[in-house]
Design a protein around this motif. Sequence first.
Motif, PDB file in Angstrom:
ATOM      1  N   GLU A   1       0.812  -1.215   0.000  1.00 44.81           N
ATOM      2  CA  GLU A   1       0.000   0.000   0.000  1.00 44.81           C
ATOM      3  C   GLU A   1       0.846   1.266   0.000  1.00 44.81           C
ATOM      4  O   GLU A   1       0.496   2.238  -0.643  1.00 44.81           O
ATOM      5  CB  GLU A   1      -0.910   0.033   1.237  1.00 44.81           C
ATOM      6  CG  GLU A   1      -2.246  -0.593   1.040  1.00 44.81           C
ATOM      7  CD  GLU A   1      -3.134   0.196   0.104  1.00 44.81           C
ATOM      8  OE1 GLU A   1      -3.247   1.422   0.245  1.00 44.81           O
ATOM      9  OE2 GLU A   1      -3.704  -0.426  -0.785  1.00 44.81           O
TER      10      GLU A   1
ATOM     11  N   ALA B   1       2.410   1.884  -3.594  1.00 44.03           N
ATOM     12  CA  ALA B   1       1.418   1.949  -4.670  1.00 44.03           C
ATOM     13  C   ALA B   1       0.331   2.984  -4.405  1.00 44.03           C
ATOM     14  O   ALA B   1      -0.323   3.434  -5.328  1.00 44.03           O
ATOM     15  CB  ALA B   1       0.784   0.581  -4.873  1.00 44.03           C
TER      16      ALA B   1
ATOM     17  N   GLY C   1      -2.845   2.913  -2.922  1.00 48.45           N
ATOM     18  CA  GLY C   1      -4.196   2.546  -3.312  1.00 48.45           C
ATOM     19  C   GLY C   1      -4.288   1.689  -4.555  1.00 48.45           C
ATOM     20  O   GLY C   1      -5.368   1.248  -4.908  1.00 48.45           O
ATOM     21  N   LYS C   2      -3.171   1.454  -5.223  1.00 50.35           N
ATOM     22  CA  LYS C   2      -3.176   0.623  -6.427  1.00 50.35           C
ATOM     23  C   LYS C   2      -2.269  -0.571  -6.174  1.00 50.35           C
ATOM     24  O   LYS C   2      -1.085  -0.530  -6.484  1.00 50.35           O
ATOM     25  CB  LYS C   2      -2.684   1.421  -7.624  1.00 50.35           C
ATOM     26  CG  LYS C   2      -3.535   2.626  -7.934  1.00 50.35           C
ATOM     27  CD  LYS C   2      -2.883   3.477  -8.993  1.00 50.35           C
ATOM     28  CE  LYS C   2      -3.660   4.777  -9.122  1.00 50.35           C
ATOM     29  NZ  LYS C   2      -2.878   5.821  -9.737  1.00 50.35           N
ATOM     30  N   LEU C   3      -2.825  -1.615  -5.596  1.00 52.54           N
ATOM     31  CA  LEU C   3      -2.015  -2.783  -5.271  1.00 52.54           C
ATOM     32  C   LEU C   3      -1.505  -3.457  -6.534  1.00 52.54           C
ATOM     33  O   LEU C   3      -2.257  -3.707  -7.466  1.00 52.54           O
ATOM     34  CB  LEU C   3      -2.832  -3.787  -4.455  1.00 52.54           C
ATOM     35  CG  LEU C   3      -3.198  -3.372  -3.042  1.00 52.54           C
ATOM     36  CD1 LEU C   3      -4.017  -4.458  -2.372  1.00 52.54           C
ATOM     37  CD2 LEU C   3      -1.964  -3.100  -2.224  1.00 52.54           C
ATOM     38  N   LYS C   4      -0.235  -3.744  -6.555  1.00 58.35           N
ATOM     39  CA  LYS C   4       0.379  -4.468  -7.664  1.00 58.35           C
ATOM     40  C   LYS C   4       0.512  -5.925  -7.226  1.00 58.35           C
ATOM     41  O   LYS C   4       1.296  -6.240  -6.341  1.00 58.35           O
ATOM     42  CB  LYS C   4       1.744  -3.869  -7.997  1.00 58.35           C
ATOM     43  CG  LYS C   4       1.665  -2.436  -8.475  1.00 58.35           C
ATOM     44  CD  LYS C   4       2.966  -2.032  -9.102  1.00 58.35           C
ATOM     45  CE  LYS C   4       2.937  -0.622  -9.610  1.00 58.35           C
ATOM     46  NZ  LYS C   4       1.887  -0.324 -10.543  1.00 58.35           N
TER      47      LYS C   4
ATOM     48  N   CYS D   1      -4.179  10.142   2.437  1.00 63.31           N
ATOM     49  CA  CYS D   1      -3.639   9.830   1.106  1.00 63.31           C
ATOM     50  C   CYS D   1      -3.652  11.060   0.208  1.00 63.31           C
ATOM     51  O   CYS D   1      -2.669  11.323  -0.498  1.00 63.31           O
ATOM     52  CB  CYS D   1      -4.443   8.701   0.465  1.00 63.31           C
ATOM     53  SG  CYS D   1      -4.152   7.102   1.233  1.00 63.31           S
TER      54      CYS D   1
END
Length: 134
Positions: free
Chosen positions: A48, A51, A53-56, A116
């Motif tokens: 987290e 990224a 909020g954009k989990l890879k 965030c």
Amino acid sequence: MGESVAAAVNKFFKVNKLDKKILMMSGISAGFGAAFGAPIAGTVFGMEMVAMGKLKLEAFVPCLTASFVGHYLTTVAWGHKHEEFIIQIVPKITITTFIIVILLSVLFSLISVLYCQLRHEIEKYLIKFSGKTI
């Protein structure tokens, strides 16, 4: 500290951008797993933080591995015992407690979104101010 070690590895080996992010995530996960004794939470936290909020998903296995290795190195190799918390009283499930939990969940999620957004705005300002990427 885990992220700092990952940054040093990135500089030494000159890795590409995607691998650099995965190494950063793994370093954060390892540090969290070692410090708090919660390797699963360390995995999610590491993924987290970089990224935002954009989990890879390609980082899941390296982060999980790093977090468990960090945790087991501190507990097995160095003999450190993490704090254990035992829930002694579980509140009754009533409409009131249910409503309180829902309201607090909404409040905490809004605080998380605010954090965030604030972090993104500070990063944009620092990039604009210094002319360098973070």
